[in-house]
Design an enzyme around this catalytic site. Structure first.
Site, PDB file in Angstrom:
ATOM      1  N   TYR A  63       3.331   6.459  10.312  1.00 10.32           N
ATOM      2  CA  TYR A  63       2.510   5.304   9.909  1.00 10.32           C
ATOM      3  C   TYR A  63       3.392   4.209   9.301  1.00 10.32           C
ATOM      4  O   TYR A  63       3.193   3.013   9.568  1.00 10.32           O
ATOM      5  CB  TYR A  63       1.449   5.729   8.920  1.00 10.32           C
ATOM      6  CG  TYR A  63       0.337   4.720   8.734  1.00 10.32           C
ATOM      7  CD1 TYR A  63      -0.838   4.816   9.477  1.00 10.32           C
ATOM      8  CD2 TYR A  63       0.456   3.674   7.836  1.00 10.32           C
ATOM      9  CE1 TYR A  63      -1.861   3.884   9.334  1.00 10.32           C
ATOM     10  CE2 TYR A  63      -0.552   2.735   7.679  1.00 10.32           C
ATOM     11  CZ  TYR A  63      -1.707   2.838   8.433  1.00 10.32           C
ATOM     12  OH  TYR A  63      -2.710   1.911   8.281  1.00 10.32           O
ATOM     13  N   LYS A  68       0.300  -0.411  15.080  1.00  9.27           N
ATOM     14  CA  LYS A  68       1.643  -0.490  15.650  1.00  9.27           C
ATOM     15  C   LYS A  68       1.919  -1.747  16.467  1.00  9.27           C
ATOM     16  O   LYS A  68       3.076  -2.020  16.799  1.00  9.27           O
ATOM     17  CB  LYS A  68       1.910   0.738  16.532  1.00  9.27           C
ATOM     18  CG  LYS A  68       1.965   2.038  15.766  1.00  9.27           C
ATOM     19  CD  LYS A  68       3.093   2.034  14.767  1.00  9.27           C
ATOM     20  CE  LYS A  68       2.962   3.153  13.769  1.00  9.27           C
ATOM     21  NZ  LYS A  68       3.504   2.807  12.459  1.00  9.27           N
ATOM     22  N   HIS A  78       0.842  -1.192   0.000  1.00 16.34           N
ATOM     23  CA  HIS A  78       0.000   0.000   0.000  1.00 16.34           C
ATOM     24  C   HIS A  78       0.881   1.248   0.000  1.00 16.34           C
ATOM     25  O   HIS A  78       1.734   1.410   0.868  1.00 16.34           O
ATOM     26  CB  HIS A  78      -0.909   0.017   1.225  1.00 16.34           C
ATOM     27  CG  HIS A  78      -2.058  -0.942   1.128  1.00 16.34           C
ATOM     28  ND1 HIS A  78      -3.148  -0.891   1.975  1.00 16.34           N
ATOM     29  CD2 HIS A  78      -2.293  -1.961   0.276  1.00 16.34           C
ATOM     30  CE1 HIS A  78      -4.008  -1.833   1.649  1.00 16.34           C
ATOM     31  NE2 HIS A  78      -3.496  -2.510   0.621  1.00 16.34           N
ATOM     32  N   PRO A 129      -5.260  -0.248  18.214  1.00 12.23           N
ATOM     33  CA  PRO A 129      -4.967  -0.683  16.844  1.00 12.23           C
ATOM     34  C   PRO A 129      -5.050   0.438  15.810  1.00 12.23           C
ATOM     35  O   PRO A 129      -4.691   0.220  14.655  1.00 12.23           O
ATOM     36  CB  PRO A 129      -6.047  -1.742  16.581  1.00 12.23           C
ATOM     37  CG  PRO A 129      -7.164  -1.383  17.504  1.00 12.23           C
ATOM     38  CD  PRO A 129      -6.528  -0.806  18.730  1.00 12.23           C
ATOM     39  N   TYR A 141      -9.809   5.118   6.859  1.00  9.39           N
ATOM     40  CA  TYR A 141     -10.090   5.470   8.244  1.00  9.39           C
ATOM     41  C   TYR A 141     -11.164   6.557   8.235  1.00  9.39           C
ATOM     42  O   TYR A 141     -10.962   7.624   7.656  1.00  9.39           O
ATOM     43  CB  TYR A 141      -8.843   6.014   8.935  1.00  9.39           C
ATOM     44  CG  TYR A 141      -7.759   4.990   9.198  1.00  9.39           C
ATOM     45  CD1 TYR A 141      -7.643   4.378  10.439  1.00  9.39           C
ATOM     46  CD2 TYR A 141      -6.817   4.657   8.215  1.00  9.39           C
ATOM     47  CE1 TYR A 141      -6.643   3.459  10.702  1.00  9.39           C
ATOM     48  CE2 TYR A 141      -5.812   3.736   8.469  1.00  9.39           C
ATOM     49  CZ  TYR A 141      -5.730   3.142   9.712  1.00  9.39           C
ATOM     50  OH  TYR A 141      -4.738   2.226   9.965  1.00  9.39           O
TER      51      TYR A 141
END
Length: 389
Positions: A384, A296, A72, A292, A200
């Site tokens: 991220y 991580k 991704h 979550p 998200y």
């Protein structure tokens, strides 16, 4: 029985540590209180930082990951239907990979089985002894017979509820914790993902996440109160709620179907300090828990054991204690940065019980800042995809 390093826990952290040490010629024995099938049956996250991918390659277990994993370049954030994509590759030249934690565990298990390295599943009554000396021992019961394992070091990779952290004297350890007033209701479904990358979503009704495990299997989540019961959520109710929280285009293209797994995961932030106690080291969920939201958990565990493996390899190769002496401080520095990022992601994407109109406007301002500032977007991308170990 004797070994150099006794590893408590056969999850991905313990197995990865065992594999890295085995490749360096350092003997290990792994003790796991559950069965092999039980360990493989755990449903967990599947977003791997670039550094975790590199560490699995170093361990020699990356072949299937590269064949089946999904690279991704970025993620999408959605705020009340207003969506923006953050392209990590363009921002900082890094990516993440979607590859299920269950598959990572399977790859590590198969590599260990093939090498003949010893793993004792269904080890009962595990207890740690004399780790404040140079002759630590681990006792356990297998098939009704008590065994003792002598070793040089003990690695506690047995999770939040494991025996390793519980074995440390109370006065020698400090813990920090935040429990969030909500959880994630997640379902697994054999349908193609609604998008090529994670979405998200923040909504006044609560957070939602559109994720995946493969091109044909999807994972979706909605925020629910901590006292919610999974039995109260039919598949139809879940899909209806998810559609309300995502943008119209995503809602229209959702490929729904019967869930093959459904569960509620509570959200918690937790850190223990320090992470070394004589010859005992804590790693993974035994040392820390993150919500979550920032993806991580597995990645922090991998970075912990990567540092610990290097420290132990240095000790045996050079008789130098520098790495093991510095282990706790080194990994805690990265752990707290990951805790901060996960807390931040959780704060801007979820609806809290005390969220008022001012708080929602602040969340909206954070979203607008992220999509309008390249500096802010680069910070998101850097965190991220994973900070340096």
């Amino acid at each position: 029985m004797r070994t150099k390093v006794a590893i408590i826990g056969a999850g991905p952290a313990g197995l990865l540590l065992g594999r890295l040490l085995e490749n360096a010629g350092i003997e290990t024995v792994i003790l796991e209180r559950r069965s092999q099938d039980y360990v493989l049956g755990r449903i967990r996250a599947g977003v791997l930082e670039q550094g975790t991918v590199e560490l699995l390659d170093r361990a020699g277990v990356g072949e299937r990951m590269h064949a089946d994993g999904l690279i991704h370049d970025g993620v999408e954030f959605c705020f009340d239907g207003d969506k923006h994509r953050f392209n990590f590759r363009e921002l900082i030249g890094r990516t993440v990979m979607v590859y299920g934690q269950t598959e990572v565990t399977r790859d590590l298990m198969q590599a260990r089985d093939a090498s003949g390295a010893k793993t004792v599943y269904e080890s009962e009554n595990v207890s740690l002894h004399d780790f404040d000396s140079d002759k630590p021992r681990v006792r356990y019961v297998k098939d009704g017979i008590e065994h003792e394992l002598a070793c040089d070091f003990i690695a506690g990779c047995d999770g939040y509820h494991g025996v390793s952290r519980a074995s440390v004297p109370a006065g020698s350890i400090r813990t920090f914790e935040r429990v969030y007033p909500f959880g994630w209701l997640g379902i697994l479904v054999d349908r193609p993902p609604v998008a090529e990358e994670l979405i998200y979503a923040h909504h006044e009704r609560g957070f939602a996440l559109c994720s995946m495990r493969s091109p044909t299997r999807s994972r979706y989540y909605v925020q629910v109160p901590t006292d919610e019961k999974v039995e109260e959520w039919s598949d139809d109710r879940f899909w209806d709620e998810l559609r309300r929280r995502v943008d119209d285009e995503t809602a229209e293209h959702l490929a729904t179907g019967p869930s093959i797994e459904k569960s509620i995961a509570p959200l918690r932030s937790f850190v223990a300090e320090p992470l070394r106690f004589g010859r005992l080291f804590l790693a993974g969920d035994a040392a820390h828990i993150v919500p979550p939201t920032g993806a991580k958990g597995l990645n922090l565990a991998a970075s912990d054991v990567g540092v610990l493996a290097d420290a132990l390899i240095e000790f045996y190769a050079d008789r130098s204690p520098a790495g093991i002496d510095g282990y706790s401080a080194r990994v805690l520095s990265r752990i707290w940065k990951a805790e901060r990022f996960s807390w931040w992601m959780t704060s801007i994407l979820h609806t809290f019980p005390d969220t008022d109109t001012f708080s929602r406007r602040i969340q909206r301002a954070e979203f607008d800042y992220l999509r309008s500032s390249e500096v802010a977007a680069r910070s998101l991308a850097e965190n991220y995809t994973g900070l340096p170990i």
